[in-house]
Design an enzyme around this catalytic site. Structure first.
Site, short mmCIF file in Angstrom:
data_model
loop_
_atom_site.label_atom_id
_atom_site.label_comp_id
_atom_site.label_asym_id
_atom_site.label_seq_id
_atom_site.Cartn_x
_atom_site.Cartn_y
_atom_site.Cartn_z
N HIS A 32 0.70 -1.16 -0.32
CA HIS A 32 -0.78 -0.08 -0.44
C HIS A 32 0.77 1.34 0.60
CE1 HIS A 32 0.31 1.14 4.25
NE2 HIS A 32 0.12 -0.44 4.51
N ASP A 53 3.79 -5.61 3.07
CA ASP A 53 3.15 -5.28 4.33
C ASP A 53 4.69 -4.78 5.01
OD1 ASP A 53 2.16 -2.76 5.52
OD2 ASP A 53 -0.08 -3.83 5.36
N ASP A 60 5.84 1.64 7.31
CA ASP A 60 4.42 1.19 7.08
C ASP A 60 3.54 1.75 6.71
OD1 ASP A 60 2.06 -0.75 7.16
OD2 ASP A 60 1.86 0.43 9.03
N GLU A 69 -5.07 1.54 1.99
CA GLU A 69 -5.16 0.69 3.11
C GLU A 69 -5.36 0.85 4.81
OE1 GLU A 69 -3.17 -2.55 6.18
OE2 GLU A 69 -3.14 -0.27 5.21
N GLU A 70 -4.68 1.59 4.82
CA GLU A 70 -5.28 2.35 6.91
C GLU A 70 -6.50 2.55 6.75
OE1 GLU A 70 -2.92 2.11 8.23
OE2 GLU A 70 -0.52 1.96 7.40
#
Length: 502
Positions: A275, A348, A287, A319-320
């Protein structure tokens, strides 16, 4: 990304996966004869930590473009930092020449930001109180005052909400149903706000999920901080409370970037993704800058080779916010296009500073057939290099989830997030027992100093190994037979993305 280890082990006696030369030669007509046919060793040799770290420096500079708006570097969707990240990925792939077809896939995404919050119960400010993801603000973005009222059971039925909840603040036990359902029922009962407390030890970082007009401002609270107030309320005592959240929940448009090789059999695609976005709180260099940049580096180096099967790279947005980009991508695939994807690999968080070599424990028994073969390829790599590995839950915390829900085999590797390293893992990997695998997970300090270059290079070589293996041949890998998933009890999972749903 995102889990503590289930089981640990160094497996011996398993040889590294090899593609017989005869099989490679049989598929050679599909390859570009002008270039050397890809091999695992060849592609791995192109991967160097120095190149990855150079890309990380660029990415951090892109995150800094958001400072004017957010007062710190971030690559959250909608920010200048994320827009610059998308431009960097796209321009890098396009700059590689005619090796890839590149697609920008725009989609609507729900984005939530909390600017300020405060919860006061009685005369105390619980330190564990955290606003839920995608929570609305309190009325007029001002503090609201009311009695704390205990909701019956787990607050999953209308009957659990007492008649005196109107104008009060609901205290609800976690369990059975999603947080969004609890907040919605509290709102329908007239509550000014809601507090969901954990039903197991520890703090709670959750999300309300899909917005509802009946949601109210909602906090998560640890079991320990909630216990004295639950006790008081059960014994008929009153607890005056104040809740305050200044937040916005908006729908914006953001973009997935998909790059597929022009060469290779388009009916047999190996797909991998990471992501492109971070959380609001920080620049997200591990991340998932680490996954983003690993994919970008491998996509760059792959252009030196010919392939037999197509390779499809994906950089997911949002994604988050709950795996929105990958979910959207899979949802609009026709059955024919779905079946062209032989497997999906999720990358990820590959460079956590207090790392463990983690492999998703994706078995064929409860996931699309082929997931276990991919899992075993990862473990064989670690074993062949004399490295330990840990199996971790395949529990829906990252972008593989939409794929396995739609019958596509999946898996991946990671190096750990907020999980705590055990003493046994310290013996296996080094680092610090008792600390998180990534002490800067979802924080401002997830910056250039938050990367373990050794773990990142090894894992990037493993990603290269998987790409080269399947770009060369799917011999022995289970054929796709349909789009229905055999994954069990998917709807009961606690996660769909990095935050708890229930």
């Amino acid at each position: 990304m995102r889990s503590a280890a289930l089981s640990l082990g160094l497996i011996s006696g398993i040889s590294a996966f090899r593609i017989p030369l005869s099989q490679a030669l049989e598929q050679l007509p599909l390859a570009d004869a002008r270039k050397e046919l890809v091999s695992s060793s060849g592609l791995q040799d192109q991967i160097h930590a120095s190149n990855l770290l150079d890309r990380a420096k660029v990415l951090y500079g892109l995150a800094e473009q958001a400072i004017d708006e957010y007062n710190h570097p971030t690559r959250v969707i909608g920010s200048k930092g994320h827009l610059a990240t998308l431009d960097y990925i796209y321009s890098t792939i396009v700059g590689l020449g005619d090796y890839y077809d590149v697609t920008n896939q725009s989609f609507p995404a729900v984005s939530g930001n909390v600017y300020e919050s405060r919860l006061v119960l009685g005369h105390e400010v619980p330190v564990s109180a955290r606003p839920m993801g995608l929570t609305p603000a309190t009325k007029n973005k001002q503090p609201v005052y009311g009695q704390l009222i205990l909701v019956s059971n787990q607050g999953c039925d209308v009957a659990d909400y007492p008649s005196d909840l109107a104008g009060a603040i609901a205290l609800i036990k976690r369990g059975t149903c999603p947080f969004g359902t609890k907040s919605e029922l509290a709102g329908k009962a007239g509550a000014l706000a809601a507090v969901v407390y954990n039903n197991e030890p520890g703090e709670m970082s959750g999300t309300l999920g899909t917005p509802s007009p009946n949601h109210v401002a909602t906090f998560g609270l640890s079991d320990t901080d909630a216990a004295p107030f639950v006790h008081k309320l059960k014994h008929g005592k009153k607890v005056d409370s104040i809740a305050y959240i200044d937040a916005t929940v908006d729908t914006i448009h953001t973009t997935n970037i998909i790059a597929q090789t022009k060469g290779g059999n388009p009916e047999n695609c190996v797909m991998l993704g990471g992501h492109s976005d971070s959380v609001t709180e920080g620049p997200g260099i591990n991340d998932d800058g680490s996954g983003t940049l690993t994919l970008l580096e491998i996509a760059t180096q792959l252009t030196k080779y010919s392939i037999n099967n197509c390779v499809r790279f994906a950089w997911w947005a949002a994604e988050e916010e709950g795996l929105l980009g990958s979910d959207y991508y899979v949802s609009v695939l026709s059955e024919e296009e779905n079946l062209k994807i032989r497997l999906f690999m999720d990358y990820d968080m590959l460079a956590s500073p207090n790392f463990a070599y983690q492999v998703y424990n994706a078995t064929n028994a409860v996931n699309p057939v082929g997931s276990e073969e991919l899992r075993d390829l990862y473990t064989e790599f670690y074993v062949s290099h004399g490295l330990n590995f840990s199996y971790i839950p395949f529990d829906g915390r990252s972008d593989y989830d939409g794929f396995i829900r739609n019958g596509i085999p999946g898996g991946g590797i990671a190096t750990g997030a907020e999980g705590v390293k055990t003493e046994e893992e310290q013996m296996m990997y080094g680092g610090v027992a008792g600390d998180w695998y990534d002490p800067c997970y979802h924080q401002l300090c997830d910056n250039l100093g938050n990367l373990n270059a050794t773990a990142w290079e090894i894992n990037s070589k493993l990603v290269a190994h998987t790409v080269a293996t399947y770009a060369l041949s799917f011999e022995g890998f289970p054929a796709r037979t349909g789009t229905n998933s055999n994954a069990m009890e998917l709807e009961k999972r606690k996660y769909h993305g990095p935050k708890l749903l229930m």
